[in-house]
Write a protein that holds these residues in place. Structure first.
Motif, PDB file in Angstrom:
ATOM      1  N   ASP A  75       0.822  -1.213   0.000  1.00  0.00           N
ATOM      2  CA  ASP A  75       0.000   0.000   0.000  1.00  0.00           C
ATOM      3  C   ASP A  75       0.856   1.263   0.000  1.00  0.00           C
ATOM      4  O   ASP A  75       0.584   2.213  -0.743  1.00  0.00           O
ATOM      5  N   ILE A  76       1.889   1.277   0.832  1.00  0.00           N
ATOM      6  CA  ILE A  76       2.756   2.462   0.907  1.00  0.00           C
ATOM      7  C   ILE A  76       3.525   2.643  -0.394  1.00  0.00           C
ATOM      8  O   ILE A  76       3.639   3.760  -0.920  1.00  0.00           O
ATOM      9  N   ALA A  77       4.039   1.537  -0.936  1.00  0.00           N
ATOM     10  CA  ALA A  77       4.771   1.611  -2.208  1.00  0.00           C
ATOM     11  C   ALA A  77       3.884   2.183  -3.305  1.00  0.00           C
ATOM     12  O   ALA A  77       4.332   2.998  -4.125  1.00  0.00           O
ATOM     13  N   LEU A  78       2.619   1.783  -3.331  1.00  0.00           N
ATOM     14  CA  LEU A  78       1.700   2.260  -4.360  1.00  0.00           C
ATOM     15  C   LEU A  78       1.433   3.760  -4.201  1.00  0.00           C
ATOM     16  O   LEU A  78       1.435   4.504  -5.189  1.00  0.00           O
ATOM     17  N   GLN A  79       1.210   4.211  -2.974  1.00  0.00           N
ATOM     18  CA  GLN A  79       0.936   5.633  -2.754  1.00  0.00           C
ATOM     19  C   GLN A  79       2.117   6.511  -3.156  1.00  0.00           C
ATOM     20  O   GLN A  79       1.941   7.574  -3.765  1.00  0.00           O
ATOM     21  N   VAL A  80       3.324   6.073  -2.838  1.00  0.00           N
ATOM     22  CA  VAL A  80       4.520   6.841  -3.226  1.00  0.00           C
ATOM     23  C   VAL A  80       4.678   6.819  -4.744  1.00  0.00           C
ATOM     24  O   VAL A  80       5.011   7.842  -5.364  1.00  0.00           O
ATOM     25  N   ALA A  81       4.418   5.665  -5.361  1.00  0.00           N
ATOM     26  CA  ALA A  81       4.529   5.550  -6.819  1.00  0.00           C
ATOM     27  C   ALA A  81       3.529   6.472  -7.515  1.00  0.00           C
ATOM     28  O   ALA A  81       3.865   7.130  -8.510  1.00  0.00           O
TER      29      ALA A  81
END
Length: 273
Positions: free
Chosen positions: A60-66
């Motif tokens: 989830d965090i990786a997606l938001q930063v991406a």
């Protein structure tokens, strides 16, 4: 009278030449962005949560930063084309991420991840390029990033029997080509420097690792670990909107600086393949 006309024409001609040179000079840096395609990869997804913190999943965090990085590139770097490997919470096999990158003519592959470590006091960032360090024995962390393979149907056939849970499988990556090392190292260093400048956090620097997603991309590529979900302070930063935006801004600044610095076009990259 004729003399005045000649002088006037000469001045007009000179100004035209000066304007042309000035225009070409100012336009030159923009050429560095022309058709430059960045593949932005949010690690894990769907049934593959990645690292798990106290209240957050890495996916989830990786997606938001991406997504935040994507928005910055689209808004501030209009001549940079952005291709996302995923924009929702779905599982994308590692090989398919590479197919997406190559089929879209990617010039650089940026994979975003979160870290974890048994010692919870460890915090900060580190960025990886494809390779393996001499005497590298910390297989557990390397295996964790490659375990996404196990979520893929028919992974043994697809990856030629590679077992991400085996030290022998990791060592096999020693035989992989070292193409794009310089380009990957350059951007990786820029990202780590920007993290330190923007966030004031500890950097564990640029490292090599046999991550399958970097190999499958088939182009200059980095995998950046933006923080440790095993650390309470890092998790607070990573789960916050402002923290995600600062990290995305750091990566954005690194990408645009990289493009300007090396002055390389898509065609020049393809020549090196």
């Amino acid at each position: 009278m004729k003399c005045k006309y000649i002088v006037s024409r000469w001045i007009s001609f000179s100004l035209s030449i000066f304007t042309l040179l000035l225009f070409n000079s100012s336009a030159a840096p923009e050429a560095a962005y022309e058709e430059f395609t960045v593949i932005v990869d949010a690690g894990h997804g769907g049934g593959d949560p990645g690292t798990v913190g106290k209240s957050n999943y890495e996916k989830d965090i990786a997606l938001q930063v991406a997504l935040s990085l994507r928005d910055r590139l689209l808004l501030k770097a209009p001549n940079v084309r952005v291709v996302m490997t995923r924009e929702t919470d779905v599982f994308i096999p590692l090989r398919d991420r590479g197919i997406i990158a190559k089929s879209n003519g990617g010039d650089f592959f940026v994979s975003i991840h979160c870290n974890a470590f048994p010692l919870t006091e460890r915090s900060g960032s580190e960025t990886f390029i494809l390779g393996i360090n001499k005497g590298q024995q910390n297989y557990a962390r390397l295996i964790a990033k490659n375990e996404s393979i196990l979520f893929e149907e028919g992974h043994k056939e697809m990856y030629g029997g590679f077992d991400p849970g085996s030290p022998e499988g990791i060592i096999a990556f020693r035989l992989l080509k070292n193409a794009f090392r310089n380009e990957s190292s350059r951007l990786a260093r820029m990202i780590e420097e920007n993290y330190q400048t923007t966030l004031g956090r500890e950097s564990y620097g640029v490292k090599q690792a046999p991550f399958t997603v970097l190999y499958e991309s088939g182009m200059p590529a980095i995998l950046t670990e933006i923080g440790f979900l095993s650390n309470e302070n890092d998790e607070k930063l990573l789960e916050s909107a402002w923290g995600q935006d600062l990290i995305a801004e750091s990566i954005f600044n690194s990408i645009t600086s990289y493009i300007k610095e090396v002055r390389i076009t898509k065609g020049e990259i393809e020549e090196g393949r």
